[in-house]
Design a protein around this motif. Structure first.
Motif, PDB file in Angstrom:
ATOM      1  N   LYS A   1      -5.409  -5.845  -8.049  1.00  0.00           N
ATOM      2  CA  LYS A   1      -4.443  -4.790  -8.378  1.00  0.00           C
ATOM      3  C   LYS A   1      -4.472  -4.434  -9.867  1.00  0.00           C
ATOM      4  O   LYS A   1      -3.717  -3.577 -10.304  1.00  0.00           O
TER       5      LYS A   1
ATOM      6  N   LYS B   1      -0.121   1.652  -0.824  1.00  0.00           N
ATOM      7  CA  LYS B   1       0.620   1.355  -2.053  1.00  0.00           C
ATOM      8  C   LYS B   1      -0.310   0.813  -3.129  1.00  0.00           C
ATOM      9  O   LYS B   1      -0.263   1.249  -4.295  1.00  0.00           O
ATOM     10  N   THR B   2      -1.169  -0.139  -2.756  1.00  0.00           N
ATOM     11  CA  THR B   2      -2.098  -0.717  -3.725  1.00  0.00           C
ATOM     12  C   THR B   2      -3.159   0.291  -4.140  1.00  0.00           C
ATOM     13  O   THR B   2      -3.503   0.396  -5.328  1.00  0.00           O
TER      14      THR B   2
ATOM     15  N   GLU C   1      -2.951   3.522  -4.280  1.00  0.00           N
ATOM     16  CA  GLU C   1      -2.357   4.500  -5.186  1.00  0.00           C
ATOM     17  C   GLU C   1      -2.165   3.900  -6.568  1.00  0.00           C
ATOM     18  O   GLU C   1      -2.408   4.552  -7.593  1.00  0.00           O
ATOM     19  N   ARG C   2      -1.782   2.643  -6.606  1.00  0.00           N
ATOM     20  CA  ARG C   2      -1.562   1.958  -7.887  1.00  0.00           C
ATOM     21  C   ARG C   2      -2.858   1.875  -8.686  1.00  0.00           C
ATOM     22  O   ARG C   2      -2.882   2.176  -9.887  1.00  0.00           O
TER      23      ARG C   2
ATOM     24  N   ARG D   1      -4.137   5.232 -10.085  1.00  0.00           N
ATOM     25  CA  ARG D   1      -3.425   5.656 -11.304  1.00  0.00           C
ATOM     26  C   ARG D   1      -3.986   4.944 -12.525  1.00  0.00           C
ATOM     27  O   ARG D   1      -3.945   5.470 -13.626  1.00  0.00           O
ATOM     28  N   ARG D   2      -4.444   3.721 -12.324  1.00  0.00           N
ATOM     29  CA  ARG D   2      -4.987   2.943 -13.441  1.00  0.00           C
ATOM     30  C   ARG D   2      -6.470   3.197 -13.663  1.00  0.00           C
ATOM     31  O   ARG D   2      -7.044   2.656 -14.600  1.00  0.00           O
TER      32      ARG D   2
END
Length: 251
Positions: free
Chosen positions: A191, A242-243, A245-246, A249-250
């Motif tokens: 993550k 969820k992961t 998308e996270r 973004r990074r």
């Protein structure tokens, strides 16, 4: 009397005062709850981590007090020691001594995430302890890695790529507290960034393939069961929207 000995006695007296202040904050109900979660309570007051963090704020960094608190053997005192110690003053010998004394998952996880991951020796200890025979020391390796993945914001990807290889190597250890920590490190690293997400998914897939090969040879192989669980649980989270998308973004 040598200054070091005088300082040690003063710190021990202060630690005693801290214990007297902590005792009324605990309860038998809390101790019973700790026991239900597998935490040893023979020398514990039943004080929550939240309350201990409030207490810790009043001390700042205090290495001598931390050492004295740890020496008491009291559960809450040892948790508090990890919160007030100064990472810059922690030695490898201290890390070895404390890790050897771990006797429950919460002591291990609090010490590694409050203190060990902030020392200059953190990555070396992850590599060294990942091959340890002792269950708690080995958990400490991967709990430290999991904390580093979240808290060492400036680190490059390369150390975590190395740790993913350690996760792959040790995923077959079927001891409960080890395999959960391996899984924890694998998920946290995945993550951290897009590159590490790709690498963590690949590591989990490799773990699963190795576990399936083991199971084909011996359906009762504990390493196969452990590897399957570590990989499948990690892939479930790493492939979730969820992961994804996270990490996008990074990216």
């Amino acid at each position: 009397m040598p200054e070091e000995e005088t300082g040690g006695r003063e710190a021990a007296a202060r630690a005693h005062d801290v214990l007297e202040a902590l005792a009324p904050l605990g309860s038998e109900e809390a101790r019973a709850g700790m026991a239900r979660y597998g935490i040893r309570t023979e020398d514990a007051f039943g004080v929550s981590v939240y309350e201990l963090r409030c207490v810790a704020k009043g001390f700042g960094h205090d290495h001598d007090l931390a050492l004295a608190l740890w020496e008491t053997g009291n559960h809450e005192a040892r948790l508090l020691a990890s919160m007030v110690d100064d990472p810059a003053q922690v030695t490898e010998a201290q890390m070895e001594d404390w890790a050897a004394a771990f006797d429950s998952w919460d002591i291990c996880d609090q010490v590694t995430s409050n203190l060990f991951d902030k020392t200059p020796f953190a990555y070396d200890k992850v590599r060294e302890w990942s091959a340890a025979g002792d269950e708690w020391v080995k958990r400490a390796a991967f709990a430290t890695a999991a904390a580093l993945a979240v808290q060492d914001k400036q680190a490059a990807d390369e150390p975590f790529l190395e740790i993913l290889e350690l996760c792959r190597r040790e995923a077959g250890d079927d001891r409960n507290y080890v395999k959960k920590a391996v899984n924890w490190a694998l998920r946290n690293i995945g993550k951290r960034s897009l590159r590490l997400h790709v690498a963590a998914v690949a590591a989990a897939e490799a773990i699963l393939a190795e576990a399936e090969a083991r199971a084909a040879a011996d359906s009762k192989d504990p390493a196969a069961r452990s590897g399957r669980w570590v990989a499948r649980d990690a892939l479930r989270e790493l492939r979730s929207e969820k992961t994804l998308e996270r990490v996008r973004r990074r990216g």
